[in-house]
Design an enzyme around this catalytic site. Structure first.
Site, PDB file in Angstrom:
ATOM      1  CD  GLU B  32      -2.437  -1.539   2.578  1.00  0.00           C
ATOM      2  OE1 GLU B  32      -2.212  -0.798   3.563  1.00  0.00           O
ATOM      3  OE2 GLU B  32      -3.081  -2.602   2.672  1.00  0.00           O
ATOM      4  CG  LEU B  61      -6.201   0.021   2.243  1.00  0.00           C
ATOM      5  CD1 LEU B  61      -7.101   1.200   2.577  1.00  0.00           C
ATOM      6  CD2 LEU B  61      -6.091  -0.900   3.406  1.00  0.00           C
ATOM      7  CB  ALA B  62      -6.824  -6.134   0.204  1.00  0.00           C
ATOM      8  CD  GLU B  63      -3.544  -4.688   5.141  1.00  0.00           C
ATOM      9  OE1 GLU B  63      -4.722  -5.110   5.089  1.00  0.00           O
ATOM     10  OE2 GLU B  63      -3.263  -3.488   5.250  1.00  0.00           O
ATOM     11  CG  PHE B  86       1.975   1.341  10.683  1.00  0.00           C
ATOM     12  CD1 PHE B  86       2.869   1.929  11.567  1.00  0.00           C
ATOM     13  CD2 PHE B  86       1.435   2.122   9.676  1.00  0.00           C
ATOM     14  CE1 PHE B  86       3.220   3.262  11.462  1.00  0.00           C
ATOM     15  CE2 PHE B  86       1.778   3.468   9.558  1.00  0.00           C
ATOM     16  CZ  PHE B  86       2.675   4.041  10.454  1.00  0.00           C
ATOM     17  N   GLY B  88       0.760  -3.694  13.065  1.00  0.00           N
ATOM     18  CA  GLY B  88      -0.588  -4.111  13.471  1.00  0.00           C
ATOM     19  C   GLY B  88      -1.478  -4.491  12.299  1.00  0.00           C
ATOM     20  CG  PHE B  89      -2.306  -2.070   9.686  1.00  0.00           C
ATOM     21  CD1 PHE B  89      -3.278  -2.093  10.677  1.00  0.00           C
ATOM     22  CD2 PHE B  89      -1.672  -0.873   9.424  1.00  0.00           C
ATOM     23  CE1 PHE B  89      -3.614  -0.952  11.384  1.00  0.00           C
ATOM     24  CE2 PHE B  89      -2.003   0.286  10.126  1.00  0.00           C
ATOM     25  CZ  PHE B  89      -2.977   0.235  11.112  1.00  0.00           C
ATOM     26  CE1 TYR B  91      -0.653 -10.320  14.600  1.00  0.00           C
ATOM     27  CE2 TYR B  91      -1.158  -8.000  14.927  1.00  0.00           C
ATOM     28  CZ  TYR B  91      -0.398  -9.111  15.230  1.00  0.00           C
ATOM     29  OH  TYR B  91       0.610  -9.029  16.141  1.00  0.00           O
ATOM     30  N   PRO B  92      -4.437  -9.069   9.113  1.00  0.00           N
ATOM     31  CG  PRO B  92      -5.563  -7.136   8.414  1.00  0.00           C
ATOM     32  CD  PRO B  92      -4.403  -7.616   9.254  1.00  0.00           C
ATOM     33  CG  HIS B 132      -0.159   2.945  13.736  1.00  0.00           C
ATOM     34  ND1 HIS B 132      -1.489   2.847  14.006  1.00  0.00           N
ATOM     35  CD2 HIS B 132      -0.075   3.408  12.457  1.00  0.00           C
ATOM     36  CE1 HIS B 132      -2.190   3.234  12.941  1.00  0.00           C
ATOM     37  NE2 HIS B 132      -1.354   3.578  11.993  1.00  0.00           N
TER      38      HIS B 132
HETATM   39  C1  LIG Z   1      -5.727  -3.190   7.773  1.00  0.00           C
HETATM   40  C2  LIG Z   1      -5.074  -1.857   7.624  1.00  0.00           C
HETATM   41  N1  LIG Z   1      -4.148  -1.671   6.669  1.00  0.00           N
HETATM   42  C3  LIG Z   1      -3.534  -0.478   6.528  1.00  0.00           C
HETATM   43  C4  LIG Z   1      -3.856   0.561   7.346  1.00  0.00           C
HETATM   44  C5  LIG Z   1      -3.148   1.908   7.204  1.00  0.00           C
HETATM   45  N2  LIG Z   1      -4.083   2.899   6.678  1.00  0.00           N
HETATM   46  C6  LIG Z   1      -4.744   3.732   7.504  1.00  0.00           C
HETATM   47  S1  LIG Z   1      -5.851   4.649   6.711  1.00  0.00           S
HETATM   48  C7  LIG Z   1      -5.462   3.979   5.214  1.00  0.00           C
HETATM   49  C8  LIG Z   1      -6.209   4.413   3.982  1.00  0.00           C
HETATM   50  C9  LIG Z   1      -7.675   4.260   4.135  1.00  0.00           C
HETATM   51  O1  LIG Z   1      -8.359   4.681   3.010  1.00  0.00           O
HETATM   52  P1  LIG Z   1      -9.930   4.644   2.918  1.00  0.00           P
HETATM   53  O2  LIG Z   1     -10.441   3.308   3.344  1.00  0.00           O
HETATM   54  O3  LIG Z   1     -10.301   5.107   1.571  1.00  0.00           O
HETATM   55  O4  LIG Z   1     -10.427   5.673   4.015  1.00  0.00           O
HETATM   56  P2  LIG Z   1     -10.089   7.205   4.194  1.00  0.00           P
HETATM   57  O5  LIG Z   1      -8.996   7.282   5.225  1.00  0.00           O
HETATM   58  O6  LIG Z   1      -9.690   7.765   2.871  1.00  0.00           O
HETATM   59  O7  LIG Z   1     -11.323   7.824   4.706  1.00  0.00           O
HETATM   60  C10 LIG Z   1      -4.454   3.032   5.366  1.00  0.00           C
HETATM   61  C11 LIG Z   1      -3.843   2.268   4.261  1.00  0.00           C
HETATM   62  C12 LIG Z   1      -4.821   0.331   8.340  1.00  0.00           C
HETATM   63  N3  LIG Z   1      -5.186   1.283   9.189  1.00  0.00           N
HETATM   64  N4  LIG Z   1      -5.417  -0.865   8.456  1.00  0.00           N
END
Ligand SMILES: Cc1ncc(C[n+]2csc(CCOP(=O)(O)OP(=O)(O)O)c2C)c(N)n1
Lengths: 385, 328
Positions: B32, B61-63, B86, B88-89, B91-92, B132
């Site tokens: 990501e 956005l999909a681990e 990070f 903590g992410f 785990y998915p 984090h």
């Molecule tokens: C499972 C997971 N992966 C990565 C992240 C890091 N991260 C935090 S916000 C974000 C982007 C989120 O985008 P979106 O879902 O479009 O929501 P927005 O923040 O734009 O409202 C990422 C990659 C996270 N919080 N959780």
């Protein structure tokens, strides 16, 4: 894109060449120029009082955001997830809720939290690093902020399944029937959890509204990185309706969410609301959007500012006077002061408290760790005095 | 040609990734925000610009998706380097890592290799919100089929990432995010690096052995300095590899010093320290003057950042443990 015969329709034909400005299916009740327009299915007769209320909510929500951003700049918050530009999407959805409905937010639902009556100061704890959400989720039916992307959509679905079992869906009593709303972003729509939530909700006809704020970006990744079709169209593949609403139009967001919630409460199952909007700020205060986003795009969206368009409408129709703006201004200032002073006064947690929150029933092992740590800390107090 | 320069850990990793991509066109980066943004920590800065979108892949956005598709890429002969944003992410993606990445070689009776590197910025101390600042190393070290390494300094960052990418087994590559932009070190690109799965004495000493990895190496070195002022010579070993563990330098050291303190940011219960203590006890029982002590996190979730300093093992807590080993 051409598909071989037998593989169904041409995607470009179905979805149109361009999704710019939300495409042809965007539900809108107030244009960016502040013109009131009507929609055959989703409309609502807004009283002057209601309109002023929605305006006030958006202004105060923006104030919360601006103050928190400033607090982060002054080192009072570690980070802040800004909502600039998403006020209409959040207030529209937040005001459409009944008290008995339950909200599962992400980390950016400051406007919805405000609608649920949460003291905005409570939102700052997580970002300041003094707690991970200090409100009781069951008090205002507003769940804790969720950092792990998409996780809450499954919780929302499960909660909705609980409502079904409790017999508070489709009873015909509007005071009793309840629904759930799950907030998430366009990026989140790629997560397995979110797709699994869709499957569960559809399979069990759960009373849940999936409310996606498509703000076009997931940090640096544009919506095209998450989907090749308009997001709301995905719902159909899971077996429930999806609607795209102008997320910068608080009237439309309100009307569409209200209808979706109503549908859920009446026992007609899940739906997907895509609030088509834009993140005008950075993703968070640690992000630098100049590395990936064109300024033109931002300028384009500034013209669609959700607050400005309602202001134009209120003014043009003589629904407000100067006194309204003055008193709102005073209210916003007061809210700002409350946040500034309150934030600095938020107490740091005590190191030993943490041990008490790990379980509802403390284990002996953990108790021993706590006592050991307490003795260790005390040894310093002696040394320093 | 020897080209020396002073670099940060972030720079070392960036240069290492670049070198690995130059050396082998099968190497791909996935994750990501790794492309245009250069990753949220800028570790992949500039790489998409130079290697293109096909080799530096901004993923949805999909681990689970990221790691799962990396498995497929590896099956096709690529060498994916995955960035988890990070700790903590991760785990998915846990299911894909533990059930698929870790087991493909075994399931295929060696016919299939999984040369995947999963980079995880780990550990705390940056004042972040929840999820984090985690230290999930034991979860992976406990999984047969995964190799787990942790770098602690810019020079190791440069070499270890290249070695991990060149390695044919899956490597969980832990990067102490707190150190990314902290200290600079001199990198000589013409030097011969130490092998990947080896521990290293980073400060010799004779009175007690301090074991650390990743973010706690710096803490351990500070402790050794402080202890030296009191006349105690602590030997500090940077483990560098957590699975497999390189025990030879550890055992040699403990046999000599008779005392050992392990420190990590992860929970003490069933953590790396527990494994090290057990192995040291088995191998060095008659040389030990005191039980092996562990300094790590309590068995509580990572706390709000305002009190993380009291949660993380710091100079005082490690010194306190050192004192206790001498009290036996
Ligand atoms: C499972 C997971 N992966 C990565 C992240 C890091 N991260 C935090 S916000 C974000 C982007 C989120 O985008 P979106 O879902 O479009 O929501 P927005 O923040 O734009 O409202 C990422 C990659 C996270 N919080 N959780």
């Amino acid at each position: 894109m051409t598909e071989p015969a037998g593989f169904g329709p041409d995607l470009a034909e179905v979805f149109g060449p361009s999704q710019q400005d939300g495409g042809p299916n965007l539900v809108q009740l107030l244009t960016p120029e502040g013109e009131r327009v009507h929609h055959p299915e989703f409309d609502h007769d807004f009283s002057a009082e209601e309109l002023r209320g929605l305006y006030r909510d958006m202004v105060l929500t923006r104030r919360i955001d601006v103050e928190a951003t400033a607090l982060q700049r002054h080192g009072e918050l570690g980070i802040w997830a800004q909502l600039l530009g998403q006020e209409a999407a959040q207030i529209g959805a937040g005001r459409a809720l009944s008290p008995q409905d339950y909200v599962f937010p992400t980390y950016r639902e400051h406007g919805v939290a405000y609608c649920r009556g949460l003291d905005p100061l409570k939102l700052l704890g997580l970002f300041r690093g003094v707690d991970q959400g200090s409100w009781d989720p069951n008090e205002a039916n507003f769940g804790l902020y969720t950092i792990v992307i998409g996780a809450q959509t499954l919780h929302a679905t499960g909660y909705a399944m609980g409502l079904q079992r409790d017999g508070v869906v489709g009873t015909g009593d509007p005071e009793r029937d309840a629904a759930v709303i799950a907030h998430f972003g366009d990026g989140a729509s790629s997560q397995g959890d979110v797709n699994e939530a869709f499957i569960f909700a559809a399979s069990y006809n759960a009373p849940v509204v999936f409310f996606c704020q498509n703000n076009q970006w997931a940090i640096s990744e544009p919506i095209e990185r998450q989907t090749r079709i308009p997001l709301h169209q995905r719902a159909l593949g899971f077996g429930f309706p999806g609607i795209r609403v102008d997320g910068n139009d608080v009237l439309a967001t309100y009307a569409v969410t209200k209808a979706a919630l109503q549908r859920a409460r009446e026992g007609n199952g899940p739906s997907f609301v895509e609030a088509y909007t834009y993140r005008m700020g950075a993703h968070t205060t640690t992000d630098d959007p100049t590395r990936y986003r064109l300024n033109d795009e931002l300028e384009h969206w500034k013209l669609k500012d959700p607050i400005e368009r309602l202001k134009v409408y209120l003014r043009r129709n003589g629904l407000v006077d100067q006194e309204f703006f003055d008193s709102l201004d005073a209210e916003a200032k007061e809210l700002g002061a409350h946040l500034r002073e309150g934030c600095k006064a938020l107490p740091d947690p005590k190191p030993l408290d943490q041990f008490g929150y790990v379980f509802s029933e403390m284990t002996e092992e953990l108790e021993a760790q706590r006592d050991g740590f307490a003795a260790y800390l005390e040894s310093f107090e002696g040394a320093h005095s | 040609m020897s080209s020396s320069q002073k670099i940060t850990l972030a720079k070392g990793l960036n240069m290492g990734l670049r070198k690995a991509m130059e050396d082998d066109d099968k190497v791909l980066l996935m994750g990501e925000d790794v492309g245009k943004l250069g990753g949220v920590f800028r570790i992949t800065d500039g790489l998409q610009k130079d290697f293109g979108e096909d080799r530096v892949i901004d993923s949805p956005l999909a681990e689970s998706g990221i790691v799962g598709t990396a498995v497929g890429m590896a099956l096709r002969g690529y060498r994916p380097v995955v960035e988890i944003q990070f700790d903590g992410f991760v785990y998915p993606a846990y299911d894909q890592i533990v059930c698929q990445v870790a087991k493909y070689t075994f399931r295929s009776q060696g016919k299939v290799k999984m040369p995947i590197v999963i980079r995880i910025p780990f550990g705390g101390g940056i004042g972040a919100v929840e999820h984090h600042s985690e230290s999930p190393e034991a979860q992976f070290a406990h999984t047969p089929g995964l190799k787990v390494v942790a770098c602690s300094n810019p020079v190791d960052g440069y070499w270890m990432i290249q070695q991990a990418i060149a390695h044919d087994d899956p490597v969980i590559f832990l990067e102490p995010k707190r150190q990314y932009h902290a200290d600079k070190a001199e990198l000589d690109e013409s030097a011969t690096p130490e092998p990947l799965f080896t521990s290293r004495v980073v400060r010799p000493g004779s009175d007690a052995t301090l074991l650390a990895y990743g973010p706690t190496v710096k803490t351990a070195l500070k402790c050794a300095e402080a202890a030296a002022e009191e006349g105690r010579q602590l030997e500090v070993i940077d483990l560098r590899t957590l699975s497999p563990l390189d025990m030879a330098p550890v055992l040699e050291s403990v046999r000599r010093t008779g005392r050992c303190v392990v420190t990590h940011e992860a929970h003490v219960n069933l953590g790396m320290g527990a494994e090290l203590a057990a192995r040291i006890t088995e191998e060095c029982f008659y040389s030990l003057e005191a039980p092996v002590l562990r300094v790590g996190a309590f068995d509580t979730p990572y706390p709000p950042s305002r009190i993380e300093e009291e949660y993380l093992p710091d100079l005082d807590r490690v010194l306190d443990a050192v004192d206790r080993t001498f009290a036996y």
